[in-house]
Write a protein that holds these residues in place. Sequence first.
Motif, PDB file in Angstrom:
ATOM      1  N   LYS A 223      -5.819   6.569  -6.650  1.00  0.00           N
ATOM      2  CA  LYS A 223      -6.351   5.224  -6.913  1.00  0.00           C
ATOM      3  C   LYS A 223      -5.617   4.129  -6.135  1.00  0.00           C
ATOM      4  N   GLU A 224      -4.285   4.216  -6.120  1.00  0.00           N
ATOM      5  CA  GLU A 224      -3.514   3.117  -5.530  1.00  0.00           C
ATOM      6  C   GLU A 224      -3.389   3.216  -4.012  1.00  0.00           C
ATOM      7  N   GLY A 225      -4.086   4.167  -3.398  1.00  0.00           N
ATOM      8  CA  GLY A 225      -4.110   4.209  -1.936  1.00  0.00           C
ATOM      9  C   GLY A 225      -3.252   5.304  -1.341  1.00  0.00           C
ATOM     10  N   SER A 226      -2.305   5.871  -2.125  1.00  0.00           N
ATOM     11  CA  SER A 226      -1.554   6.986  -1.557  1.00  0.00           C
ATOM     12  C   SER A 226      -2.390   8.263  -1.686  1.00  0.00           C
ATOM     13  N   TRP A 227      -1.875   9.373  -1.165  1.00  0.00           N
ATOM     14  CA  TRP A 227      -2.655  10.612  -1.115  1.00  0.00           C
ATOM     15  C   TRP A 227      -1.917  11.741  -1.800  1.00  0.00           C
ATOM     16  N   LYS A 228      -2.683  12.609  -2.460  1.00  0.00           N
ATOM     17  CA  LYS A 228      -2.112  13.861  -2.956  1.00  0.00           C
ATOM     18  C   LYS A 228      -2.303  14.873  -1.836  1.00  0.00           C
TER      19      LYS A 228
END
Length: 409
Positions: A223-228
């Motif tokens: 959601k906050e723009g980082s990636w899993k």
Amino acid sequence: MKNNSISTDTDVIIVGAGPVGLALANLLQTQGLRFALFTQESEPRPVYESRAEGVHVRTLELFERIGVIQKAMNQGRPLEGVSLYSLKQKLGSFSLKDPRSAFPGALILEQGKVERILSERLQENGVSIHWGHKLSALVQTNGCVEAQFVDQNGVTIRLQGKYFVGCDGAHSTSRKLIGVDFIGEPHPGSYALADVDIEWHQEALDSNVHVFMSPLLLLGKLKEGSWKVASLVPKGAKLPESPEEILSILQAQIDHHGVLAKLMKARWTSHFRISNRHVSTMRKDRVFLAGDAAHIHSPMGGQGMNEGIHDAANLAWKLALVVNGKADDSLLDTYSEERLPLIEKVLKDTSFMTNAIEIEGPGRWVRDKVVSFATQIQMLEPLLREEFSGAHRTIGQTRIIRESNVSFL
Ligand SMILES: Cc1cc2nc3c(=O)[nH]c(=O)nc-3n(C[C@H](O)[C@H](O)[C@H](O)COP(=O)(O)OP(=O)(O)OC[C@H]3O[C@@H](n4cnc5c(N)ncnc54)[C@H](O)[C@@H]3O)c2cc1C
């Protein structure tokens, strides 16, 4: 060790404040049952610990029941679909939108957020979690279970309940104390994962989950723009220990699959081994097992946290009926009878998916052709939607619900 015996009475003792114990506590709360929730950690796990991050439609329906759906929707983002790749080529995409539910599809919501939302809901309802209490013994006597906990000052606490539910994870002390077998075997290989910022040197991947095959590399936007980012640790490679080693393995896989992206700052890294195991029974007299305490498997399809929460949903209303004297204790046998066959199917499906994604050699060519064709004619969608929705998971309860006429879900 100090021994300060406190005898209290409750309907259900729950051990473990992971997503499953917290969901069960909330579901028992909606049924008006008395319960006590104990867990060994001294405070909630950090909200940024993502672990599982896919919340299926069936789980969202349960969140609605618990009264946390708005919070969950606000803190997550919809998972629209999945894209599959092999040999640096995109084979196709499929949508995960589920027309059968009021919700458009699964939600990307990190496990840390799920746990926080569920524990805040308990707090709003005036329920205190007993943090810092480690389960150390369990005794079943006629008509009750006595559980013993040791707190962080070494004080022993004993509590009696009518029933006990062990939601204490893969290494479950509850399971060991009642002597239930955990049948299965480890899957070869281990996985590295990180929640990390990405600097793109190509157009950023879209909001689908992107699965690169042979070997597995998974990329999904949070959601906050980082990636899993998750990948298989290559055979023979040293198992990663530090965040730097994990990021270096993930970066090597990104490069291998031809994705032009540089991993930047990680807010969380981890590595884990997969095992395929399930218990021989989910009930032993007055003790029940739920979630990872009862079954563990490959994270493919994001089933772990969801299936555990579905265990809780299956059990909660039955406990309510039996404790309130509206149904016979034998109703509780249906928990294990209904859930175990579904769990066995999940283990089979996730194991199949994991093996298919990791195929090397000539089988890889066949797999890629099949996947390519299946995505073109949209053949995969109904199958995978079923895996990601969890909609079939409560089959087997319908007859009981109709007959008992209780408020369920
Ligand atoms: C590193 C990692 C990555 C993962 N990634 C994914 C993923 O990408 N997708 C996916 O679907 N799943 C993933 N999983 C699996 C997912 O996290 C689990 O399926 C989920 O956490 C199960 O929830 P649970 O509540 O059953 O158990 P847990 O979350 O393990 O919670 C168990 C609880 O019991 C407590 N406890 C344990 N022993 C005791 C004791 N003796 N006394 C008191 N309390 C005790 C623990 O402190 C904890 O609060 C991952 C797991 C790990 C570890």
